[in-house]
Scaffold this active site. Structure first.
Site, PDB file in Angstrom:
ATOM      1  N   ASP A  85       0.931  -1.126   0.054  1.00 55.81           N
ATOM      2  CA  ASP A  85       0.050   0.147  -0.029  1.00 55.81           C
ATOM      3  C   ASP A  85       1.046   1.379  -0.095  1.00 55.81           C
ATOM      4  OD1 ASP A  85      -2.315   1.408  -0.078  1.00 55.81           O
ATOM      5  OD2 ASP A  85      -2.826   1.167   2.437  1.00 55.81           O
ATOM      6  N   GLU A 137      -1.881   6.185  -8.314  1.00 50.76           N
ATOM      7  CA  GLU A 137      -3.097   7.381  -7.644  1.00 50.76           C
ATOM      8  C   GLU A 137      -2.861   8.611  -8.347  1.00 50.76           C
ATOM      9  OE1 GLU A 137      -3.099   9.922  -3.652  1.00 50.76           O
ATOM     10  OE2 GLU A 137      -2.949   7.673  -3.402  1.00 50.76           O
ATOM     11  N   HIS A 181      -7.114   9.836   4.448  1.00 47.89           N
ATOM     12  CA  HIS A 181      -6.695   8.669   5.359  1.00 47.89           C
ATOM     13  C   HIS A 181      -6.788   9.211   7.149  1.00 47.89           C
ATOM     14  CE1 HIS A 181      -3.841   7.937   1.968  1.00 47.89           C
ATOM     15  NE2 HIS A 181      -4.889   6.965   1.905  1.00 47.89           N
ATOM     16  N   ASN A 233      -8.385   1.157   7.118  1.00 50.01           N
ATOM     17  CA  ASN A 233      -7.273   1.018   8.090  1.00 50.01           C
ATOM     18  C   ASN A 233      -7.453   1.755   9.460  1.00 50.01           C
ATOM     19  OD1 ASN A 233      -4.612   0.564   9.033  1.00 50.01           O
ATOM     20  ND2 ASN A 233      -3.867   2.307   8.311  1.00 50.01           N
TER      21      ASN A 233
END
Length: 287
Positions: A85, A137, A181, A233
């Protein structure tokens, strides 16, 4: 069962209008939780590891060998992919591939577009002949992921999304469209109109990073618009920490780590079961 790559998983998810969960793992217990939940629900699953987590584990090979050993010892029968990742460099993506990872993300989003393309193309040229899938990305997703911190998210540009797919032949694309995130500060707002435009233009599976904290209706909308891989996550961090904190706060004499870490593992598994059911991948392992 051997590790598989991500492409077949995501192609099936895109056609079936569901998403495969990508769950970052940070220790043995989280890896056990992900595998156990996926097997229980008969769902394909992606184990993700950031470079920070890999350093904590002790290296790329440690993560791969631990995963293989757990799959064998736990009798896991569902498809499992091992994914790097937010790989920050071509070199680290190659290290992951050589260690036995079956999927990598090269994150060149913090560089100018031309450099992002150059890095991504180099990774694809190394990965594809070896049967490894590649994620890229466009834009810059805000928040904190491993060692990568961005306080200035940049939304994905449609033309750049089309170009990186055409120039690099990536397998899936993570466009920055308002997710972040880590825990959200304020209301999460995703640009679903642009998500739809990108999905229709690139015609490959999209990836949603920063899914922790999003509302179920937002998740379902993203899936309906071509998102086939969803990364979780922070929600697992929160569940793990809450379970352990409750035990230690309620019992000042607690000292056996197996007991309280085991409760953390149960909390992570429960969270993953919830996510798999939300993503719609339960029962899809044999399709």
């Amino acid at each position: 069962m051997a590790l598989v790559n991500v492409k077949d998983m995501l192609d099936k998810a895109l056609k079936g209008n569901y998403a495969v969960g990508h769950f970052d793992v940070h220790n043995l217990e989280w890896t056990q939780a992900v595998l156990s939940a996926a097997e229980e629900l008969q769902s394909p699953v992606i184990l993700g590891t950031t470079e920070e987590a890999i350093e904590y584990f002790g290296g790329f090979k440690v993560v791969k060998e631990m995963t293989i050993a757990l799959i064998e010892e736990m009798g896991i029968t569902v498809p499992v992919a091992l994914h790097l990742d937010h790989g920050s460099s071509v070199e680290n993506c190659i290290l992951a591939i050589d260690a036995g990872f079956t999927s990598v993300m090269i994150d060149g989003s913090h560089f100018p577009f031309e450099e992002n393309v150059r890095m991504t193309k180099e990774v694809v040229e190394y990965a594809h002949p070896r049967g490894i899938t590649v994620e890229a990305e466009i834009g810059s997703i805000g928040g904190e992921e491993g060692n990568m911190v961005s306080n200035n998210p940049v939304y994905a540009n449609l033309d750049e999304c089309k170009k990186i797919v055409e120039l690099c032949s990536i397998d899936c694309l993570a466009p920055s469209l308002g997710s972040a995130h880590g825990p959200y500060k304020g209301e999460p707002k995703l640009d679903f109109e642009k998500m739809n435009e990108i999905s229709q233009a690139v015609k490959i599976p999209l990836v949603l990073h920063g899914a922790s904290g999003l509302y179920p209706e937002q998740i379902k909308e993203a899936i309906s618009l071509g998102t086939a891989k969803i990364n979780v996550n922070a929600d697992n961090h929160l569940a793990f920490t809450k379970a352990i904190r409750q035990i230690l706060d309620n019992n000042q004499n607690a000292y056996n780590a197996v007991n309280y870490i085991g409760e953390g593992r149960k909390a992570v598994k429960a969270m993953i079961i919830e996510k798999i059911n939300l993503f719609g991948s339960a029962g899809k392992a044999t399709e």
